[in-house]
Design an enzyme around this catalytic site. Structure first.
Site, PDB file in Angstrom:
ATOM      1  N   GLN A  78     -32.907 -25.930  43.272  1.00 38.19           N
ATOM      2  CA  GLN A  78     -31.710 -26.752  43.435  1.00 38.19           C
ATOM      3  C   GLN A  78     -30.852 -26.196  44.566  1.00 38.19           C
ATOM      4  OE1 GLN A  78     -29.562 -27.681  39.849  1.00 38.19           O
ATOM      5  NE2 GLN A  78     -27.982 -28.760  40.970  1.00 38.19           N
ATOM      6  N   PHE A  79     -31.135 -26.650  45.789  1.00 35.66           N
ATOM      7  CA  PHE A  79     -30.413 -26.144  46.957  1.00 35.66           C
ATOM      8  C   PHE A  79     -28.928 -26.471  46.902  1.00 35.66           C
ATOM      9  CE2 PHE A  79     -30.939 -30.448  48.464  1.00 35.66           C
ATOM     10  CZ  PHE A  79     -29.859 -30.663  49.308  1.00 35.66           C
ATOM     11  N   THR A  80     -28.513 -27.465  46.116  1.00 34.66           N
ATOM     12  CA  THR A  80     -27.102 -27.837  46.061  1.00 34.66           C
ATOM     13  C   THR A  80     -26.228 -26.752  45.443  1.00 34.66           C
ATOM     14  OG1 THR A  80     -27.370 -29.025  43.976  1.00 34.66           O
ATOM     15  CG2 THR A  80     -27.613 -30.310  46.016  1.00 34.66           C
TER      16      THR A  80
END
Length: 154
Positions: A78-80
């Protein structure tokens, strides 16, 4: 590296309407590699995830780890988690690792987790995923492992 751990009674992840990973009681691990992260940060974060005492003992105190209770790990990229929201209303993601390095570190984390823990499931890197969970407690713990020599962000 950044992670958000959620103690779950159950969780699964779908891609294209198909379940690709499922666990019963355990930890949902949302995982993000940042610029400057390397294998050392992945190893330190994994060690923390496996040993973090967030499951109840017989007295009801959070005193047992996922390894102690034999729980599952569902690891989802989850790069966010690297979102920068300090200015404006649109988050920036410039602190996230480049996609190729992010994938490499995610896969390293997963491989090492599978070597050290018997029940490891995953999402799919860079896919549009739907994550379903029943948060237990709720218990949600953010973890961050800074690259060596970096200054902690405010």
């Amino acid at each position: 590296m950044i992670s958000v751990l959620q103690r779950v009674r159950q969780a699964h992840v779908e891609v294209g309407g198909q379940v690709i990973g499922r666990i019963g009681p355990g930890l949902l691990v949302l995982l993000c590699a940042e610029q400057g992260d390397g294998d050392a940060q992945a190893e330190r974060l994994l060690a923390k995830v496996l040993r973090l005492r967030v499951f109840s003992d017989a007295a009801g105190k959070m005193n047992r780890s996922v390894q102690d209770v034999g729980g599952g790990l569902l690891i989802v990229s989850q790069f966010t988690l690297a979102a920068d929201t300090r200015s404006g209303n649109r988050p920036g993601f410039s602190q996230a690792a480049a996609p190729a390095e992010g994938r490499r570190l995610y896969e390293h984390f997963v491989q090492r987790a599978r070597e050290l823990h018997p029940d490891v499931q995953t999402g799919e890197f860079a896919a549009d995923m739907q994550v379903h969970l029943v948060n237990d407690g709720p218990v949600t713990i953010p973890l961050r492992i800074e690259p060596a020599g970096s200054i902690q962000k405010q």
